[in-house]
Design a protein around this motif. Sequence first.
Motif, PDB file in Angstrom:
ATOM      1  N   UNK A  31     -21.944  21.856  12.856  1.00 49.06           N
ATOM      2  CA  UNK A  31     -20.820  22.794  13.047  1.00 49.06           C
ATOM      3  C   UNK A  31     -20.096  23.065  11.731  1.00 49.06           C
ATOM      4  N   UNK A  32     -19.778  24.341  11.476  1.00 53.38           N
ATOM      5  CA  UNK A  32     -19.231  24.740  10.181  1.00 53.38           C
ATOM      6  C   UNK A  32     -17.707  24.841  10.156  1.00 53.38           C
ATOM      7  N   UNK A  33     -17.074  25.069  11.277  1.00 55.60           N
ATOM      8  CA  UNK A  33     -15.629  25.282  11.279  1.00 55.60           C
ATOM      9  C   UNK A  33     -14.870  24.203  12.052  1.00 55.60           C
ATOM     10  N   UNK A  34     -15.551  23.139  12.389  1.00 55.12           N
ATOM     11  CA  UNK A  34     -14.953  22.107  13.227  1.00 55.12           C
ATOM     12  C   UNK A  34     -14.054  21.178  12.415  1.00 55.12           C
ATOM     13  N   UNK A  35     -14.521  20.767  11.221  1.00 48.22           N
ATOM     14  CA  UNK A  35     -13.784  19.798  10.403  1.00 48.22           C
ATOM     15  C   UNK A  35     -13.067  20.498   9.261  1.00 48.22           C
ATOM     16  N   UNK A  36     -11.812  20.158   9.068  1.00 43.65           N
ATOM     17  CA  UNK A  36     -11.044  20.640   7.931  1.00 43.65           C
ATOM     18  C   UNK A  36     -11.094  19.608   6.813  1.00 43.65           C
ATOM     19  N   UNK A  37     -10.616  19.999   5.657  1.00 46.67           N
ATOM     20  CA  UNK A  37     -10.535  19.064   4.536  1.00 46.67           C
ATOM     21  C   UNK A  37      -9.540  17.958   4.857  1.00 46.67           C
ATOM     22  N   UNK A  38      -9.820  16.717   4.460  1.00 45.63           N
ATOM     23  CA  UNK A  38      -8.870  15.625   4.712  1.00 45.63           C
ATOM     24  C   UNK A  38      -7.693  15.609   3.736  1.00 45.63           C
ATOM     25  N   UNK A  39      -7.719  16.472   2.708  1.00 47.13           N
ATOM     26  CA  UNK A  39      -6.623  16.548   1.749  1.00 47.13           C
ATOM     27  C   UNK A  39      -6.207  18.008   1.576  1.00 47.13           C
ATOM     28  N   UNK A  40      -4.931  18.232   1.225  1.00 49.84           N
ATOM     29  CA  UNK A  40      -4.427  19.590   0.994  1.00 49.84           C
ATOM     30  C   UNK A  40      -4.377  19.917  -0.496  1.00 49.84           C
ATOM     31  N   UNK A  41      -5.445  19.607  -1.184  1.00 50.59           N
ATOM     32  CA  UNK A  41      -5.573  19.936  -2.596  1.00 50.59           C
ATOM     33  C   UNK A  41      -6.977  20.485  -2.819  1.00 50.59           C
ATOM     34  N   UNK A  42      -7.199  21.117  -3.959  1.00 47.48           N
ATOM     35  CA  UNK A  42      -8.548  21.539  -4.320  1.00 47.48           C
ATOM     36  C   UNK A  42      -9.416  20.303  -4.449  1.00 47.48           C
ATOM     37  N   UNK A  43     -10.537  20.291  -3.750  1.00 45.09           N
ATOM     38  CA  UNK A  43     -11.368  19.095  -3.714  1.00 45.09           C
ATOM     39  C   UNK A  43     -12.214  18.970  -4.979  1.00 45.09           C
ATOM     40  N   UNK A  44     -12.068  17.823  -5.616  1.00 50.63           N
ATOM     41  CA  UNK A  44     -12.889  17.475  -6.782  1.00 50.63           C
ATOM     42  C   UNK A  44     -13.474  16.087  -6.526  1.00 50.63           C
ATOM     43  N   UNK A  45     -14.732  15.925  -6.851  1.00 51.25           N
ATOM     44  CA  UNK A  45     -15.435  14.695  -6.484  1.00 51.25           C
ATOM     45  C   UNK A  45     -15.647  13.770  -7.671  1.00 51.25           C
ATOM     46  N   UNK A  46     -15.439  12.485  -7.406  1.00 50.78           N
ATOM     47  CA  UNK A  46     -15.878  11.457  -8.360  1.00 50.78           C
ATOM     48  C   UNK A  46     -17.162  10.796  -7.879  1.00 50.78           C
ATOM     49  N   UNK A  47     -17.571  11.093  -6.631  1.00 46.93           N
ATOM     50  CA  UNK A  47     -18.814  10.553  -6.089  1.00 46.93           C
ATOM     51  C   UNK A  47     -19.349  11.457  -4.996  1.00 46.93           C
ATOM     52  N   UNK A  48     -20.653  11.719  -5.006  1.00 47.73           N
ATOM     53  CA  UNK A  48     -21.267  12.585  -4.005  1.00 47.73           C
ATOM     54  C   UNK A  48     -21.999  11.757  -2.957  1.00 47.73           C
ATOM     55  N   UNK A  49     -22.374  12.435  -1.884  1.00 51.23           N
ATOM     56  CA  UNK A  49     -23.072  11.766  -0.784  1.00 51.23           C
ATOM     57  C   UNK A  49     -24.454  11.310  -1.231  1.00 51.23           C
TER      58      UNK A  49
END
Length: 561
Positions: free
Chosen positions: A22-40
């Motif tokens: 599902x593409x619209x079910x989950x929102x971001x867990x933070x209210x900032x622009x997401x930047x990653x220090x680790x990927x899946x």
Amino acid sequence: MRLIPILFLFISSFSIAQNNYPQDYFRSPLDITLMLSGTFAELRSNHFHSGLDIKTQQRVGLNVYASASGFVSRIKISHFGYGKALYITHPNGYTTVYAHLNKFSPDIEAYVKKHQYEKESFEIELFPNAGDLKIKKGAIVALSGNTGGSGGPHLHFEIRDKAERPINPMLFGIDIKDSVNPIISSIYAYPINENSFINKSNSKRELRLIPLKNGDYAVENIEAFGKIGFGIETIDRQNLTANKNGVYNIQTFVNGNKNFELDFRRFSFSETKHLNRLIDYEHYKTKKSRIQKLFNQNNPLSLYKDVLNDGILHIKDSTYSVYKIKVGDFENNNTWATVTIKGSKIDSIKSEPKKTTPYFINTNETTNLKKGKVSVDFYKDTFYDNFYIDFDVKNDTLLLHKDIIPTKKSFTISYDVSAYSDKDKSKLYIARLLGYKKFPAYSSTKRKGNLLTTYTRTLGEFALATDTIKPTITPINFKKGQWLSNFRYLKIKIDDKGSGISNYRATVNGIWILMEYDYKTKTLIHDFNDGLITETKNNLKLIVTDNVGNNSTFETVFYRK
């Protein structure tokens, strides 16, 4: 010459684009622009990374939001690992995980502290009923932190399916800006057996990379014969960060035919240990970099797709082959590397002599090694391959090969300590010797009569170590007899130079108080807002015990209004 790669790109892009999540079910867990220090599925020590590590602007305390409605199904607090972690189960069957948290929302925090005080334990694992802690999408459920094994402030975020398998959250529409192609730093060629060679050698060879203007790579031409495989060191970067992260997909092609794929979109926790078989483990332990092998050697990982002949090439005399590697990230930014292989048989090849010892490990059998007062038990299927193992005991030091061979499961090391006095044996533990200086690191040791036993998945050097030193206890923000009426927190540093801290217990006026432990700063913290301390004069007592039973007691008096 770019037509064939473009065709491959179209075909593979079509397969990767198929997404049933599902593409619209989950929102971001933070209210900032997401930047990653680790990927899946990023390669970590002994495991694949099971989520996204989202940067929190180098600070703790950002609001963490529920990605969808549901209920809190699990709460776990531990000194190490995920630290403070929250699990929310959703009506569609998925569970989201939020880890390394600093605090929970007030209702969840109250629920947790109630149980911590009931069990008199900071570390706790709870499984609330579906009706206990209902959550609405977008509700603040926690504040971000740096607890547990976190190396810096960030939010670890996961999405798991009903079988508890972690899935790349980006498959659900969690958006990360990324228009940067993956980077290939090295490629290696491997002879698979003694009858194979690469450039007239039977040893692994690093191949010279030739960067091309379009961002792809040519690789030096090689001569080879027999069964060979390839390995790659590669990373990905996103637009807004400089972190060296893991890639999403690797595919290989031989003469236009796909023969191997690593698909990092989902895995199970039971298989994550097989990362050490995916990589060139000896290279990692000696060179500190991870080569991902683009061929399968008896590895049950589910990440392998469309594997032909285990990803191994069988090069014949007087032939030419073109081997291509495509490395892609989630946004389908791709980097290609091309190797031309000339098949050329020679009469003799340079082979490294195989080392033998008196001790042989048959992975299909249980093996017991014993010398003096030390014994080692390897159970069936501890290793992936048969091999000759180095084994020796000198005094109380066990020499058990070098840590260059991956294991599937733990094995047992036992010491008979009957020769020691009762007083001395009570302070003994089994330690793994680390580094050039052979630092004795505590290995969890069980005691039964005169037998000390530890379970480990790592070869190397071990020894009996003695710890007679008590832990240290040092108040940080107060002194004896001090008034602490205006203080929010009580802070104490605890440390142990030997076997390490096992447990601690703090009371005020004889009543147990919650003290949160951060092993990275070696700090215990009590929050006076817990409301347990109501007297003016307060007697604090703290007992800290290490892993062999040495303990220290700290007592003092402080005052509050």
